[in-house]
Design a protein around this motif. Structure first.
Motif, mmCIF file in Angstrom:
data_model
loop_
_atom_site.group_PDB
_atom_site.id
_atom_site.type_symbol
_atom_site.label_atom_id
_atom_site.label_comp_id
_atom_site.label_asym_id
_atom_site.label_seq_id
_atom_site.Cartn_x
_atom_site.Cartn_y
_atom_site.Cartn_z
ATOM 1 N N LEU A 98 0.831 -1.202 0.000
ATOM 2 C CA LEU A 98 0.000 0.000 0.000
ATOM 3 C C LEU A 98 0.865 1.251 0.000
ATOM 4 C CD1 LEU A 98 -3.009 0.812 0.133
ATOM 5 C CD2 LEU A 98 -2.798 0.850 2.619
ATOM 6 N N ALA A 99 1.950 1.223 0.790
ATOM 7 C CA ALA A 99 2.845 2.379 0.861
ATOM 8 C C ALA A 99 3.615 2.576 -0.439
ATOM 9 C CB ALA A 99 3.820 2.199 2.026
ATOM 10 N N ARG A 112 -7.610 7.007 -4.367
ATOM 11 C CA ARG A 112 -6.632 6.338 -3.508
ATOM 12 C C ARG A 112 -5.940 7.364 -2.641
ATOM 13 N NH1 ARG A 112 -3.481 2.908 -7.736
ATOM 14 N NH2 ARG A 112 -1.853 3.184 -6.218
ATOM 15 N N GLN A 113 -6.050 7.214 -1.367
ATOM 16 C CA GLN A 113 -5.437 8.173 -0.469
ATOM 17 C C GLN A 113 -3.962 7.821 -0.310
ATOM 18 O OE1 GLN A 113 -7.816 8.273 3.055
ATOM 19 N NE2 GLN A 113 -9.602 9.010 1.984
ATOM 20 N N SER A 119 4.227 5.091 7.765
ATOM 21 C CA SER A 119 3.489 5.273 9.015
ATOM 22 C C SER A 119 1.988 5.167 8.799
ATOM 23 C CB SER A 119 3.842 6.634 9.630
ATOM 24 O OG SER A 119 3.060 6.885 10.777
ATOM 25 N N GLU A 120 1.469 5.808 7.746
ATOM 26 C CA GLU A 120 0.035 5.775 7.458
ATOM 27 C C GLU A 120 -0.423 4.377 7.064
ATOM 28 O OE1 GLU A 120 -0.468 10.378 5.829
ATOM 29 O OE2 GLU A 120 0.095 8.760 4.454
ATOM 30 N N LEU A 125 -3.244 -0.793 8.589
ATOM 31 C CA LEU A 125 -3.258 -2.256 8.700
ATOM 32 C C LEU A 125 -2.982 -2.745 10.120
ATOM 33 C CD1 LEU A 125 -3.827 -4.131 6.260
ATOM 34 C CD2 LEU A 125 -3.074 -1.859 5.579
ATOM 35 N N ASN A 126 -2.874 -1.806 11.075
ATOM 36 C CA ASN A 126 -2.699 -2.155 12.480
ATOM 37 C C ASN A 126 -1.430 -2.972 12.733
ATOM 38 O OD1 ASN A 126 -3.392 -2.173 15.212
ATOM 39 N ND2 ASN A 126 -4.549 -4.096 15.026
#
Length: 234
Positions: A98-99, A112-113, A119-120, A125-126
Motif C-alpha cells: 500500500l505504501a 486512492r489516499q 506510518s500511514e 493495517l494495524n
C-alpha cells in the motif's frame, strides 16, 4: 456468467487456501450466496472467492456497486481486516504494498489516499512501522519462496527479513523451507519481536548518549548466551 477483473486493492490480500475455499463453497451450495459481490467501476473489490464459488456452482451471484463517494481502498481494507484472520506478517506485507503504490498508477488514482507513508500504511493495517519496513526488505531482497512463506502466513516477516539480509539469493529457498518447518503457528513472533525491540530501545535511551555503546555491548553479551538453534527452535 460475466467475467470481471479484480480491482488492484483486492489483489493485495492473500487468496484463501483451497480448504478455506471449499468450506465457503459448501456453505454457498447449502445456503446460497447471501453476501453480494461488490464492484467498483466494473472491477471486483470484495467477494472474489464468492464469485469463484458461484461460478463453479453455476449460481448467479448478487452484485452491488460501491458508491463513488467511498474510498475503495479503505472499504476493502476494512472488509478484509474484519472478516479474515490475517497474521501480523500478512498485514505488514499488505501495508508495504500500500505504501509503495503511487498516485496516477491507474484510473483509480483520485480515490486512492496515496501516496501513503509507511506510518500511514502501518496504521491502516494495524501493524508497527518496523514490521512494515521488514516486509519491504523481504519484497526487495527476498526470493519468491521467501516472499511466499510470509504471504501465506508460514513465516514471520522479521525472520524472513533476516534471511533476506544475510542469505545469498540462491540459498534463500532452502532457508525459507527450514524456517517454515520451525515456525510455531501459535506464537506471534512479529508482535513479540516488536515488543522486545521497543523495550530494548526504551532502556537504551535511558543511558547517557556517550555511554549507549556500552549498553549495546551488554546487550550483545546477553545475546551471546543464546546461540542460534541447530536443526530446530531453541
Amino acid at each position: 456468467m460475466e467475467a470481471f477483473k479484480l480491482h488492484p486493492v483486492a489483489e493485495l490480500f492473500p487468496e484463501m487456501t483451497e480448504q478455506q475455499f471449499e468450506i465457503l463453497k459448501a456453505d454457498i451450495r447449502a445456503n446460497g450466496c447471501k453476501e453480494s459481490v461488490v464492484l467498483y467501476r466494473g472491477e471486483v473489490i470484495d467477494g472474489r472467492h464468492r464469485l469463484r464459488a458461484c461460478r463453479e456452482l453455476k449460481i448467479e451471484p448478487q452484485l452491488a456497486d460501491l458508491d463513488e463517494d467511498f474510498d475503495p481502498w479503505e472499504f476493502a481494507i476494512s472488509k478484509n481486516l474484519c472478516r479474515r484472520h490475517l497474521t501480523t506478517s500478512q498485514r505488514a506485507v499488505i501495508a508495504a504494498e500500500l505504501a509503495k503504490l503511487k498516485r496516477g498508477d491507474n484510473q483509480h488514482a483520485q480515490h486512492r489516499q496515496n501516496c501513503r507513508t509507511t506510518s500511514e500504511a502501518a496504521k491502516a493495517l494495524n501493524v508497527s512501522e518496523r514490521t512494515v519496513r521488514a516486509a519491504k526488505q523481504v519484497a526487495d531482497k527476498g526470493s519468491p519462496e521467501l516472499q511466499h512463506a510470509v504471504k501465506t502466513g508460514e513465516m514471520s516477516v522479521h525472520r524472513a527479513a533476516s534471511i533476506a539480509r544475510t542469505t545469498p539469493p540462491a540459498d534463500q529457498a532452502t532457508a525459507a523451507k527450514q524456517g517454515t518447518d520451525q515456525t510455531d503457528q501459535a506464537f506471534d513472533e512479529d508482535a513479540a519481536t516488536d515488543r522486545l525491540y521497543d523495550r530494548l530501545r526504551s532502556e537504551l535511551h535511558r543511558w547517557p548518549v556517550d555511554r549507549r555503546h556500552v549498553a549495546a555491548e551488554h546487550v550483545q553479551l546477553i545475546l551471546d548466551e543464546y546461540p542460534p538453534a541447530q536443526g530446530g527452535r531453541s
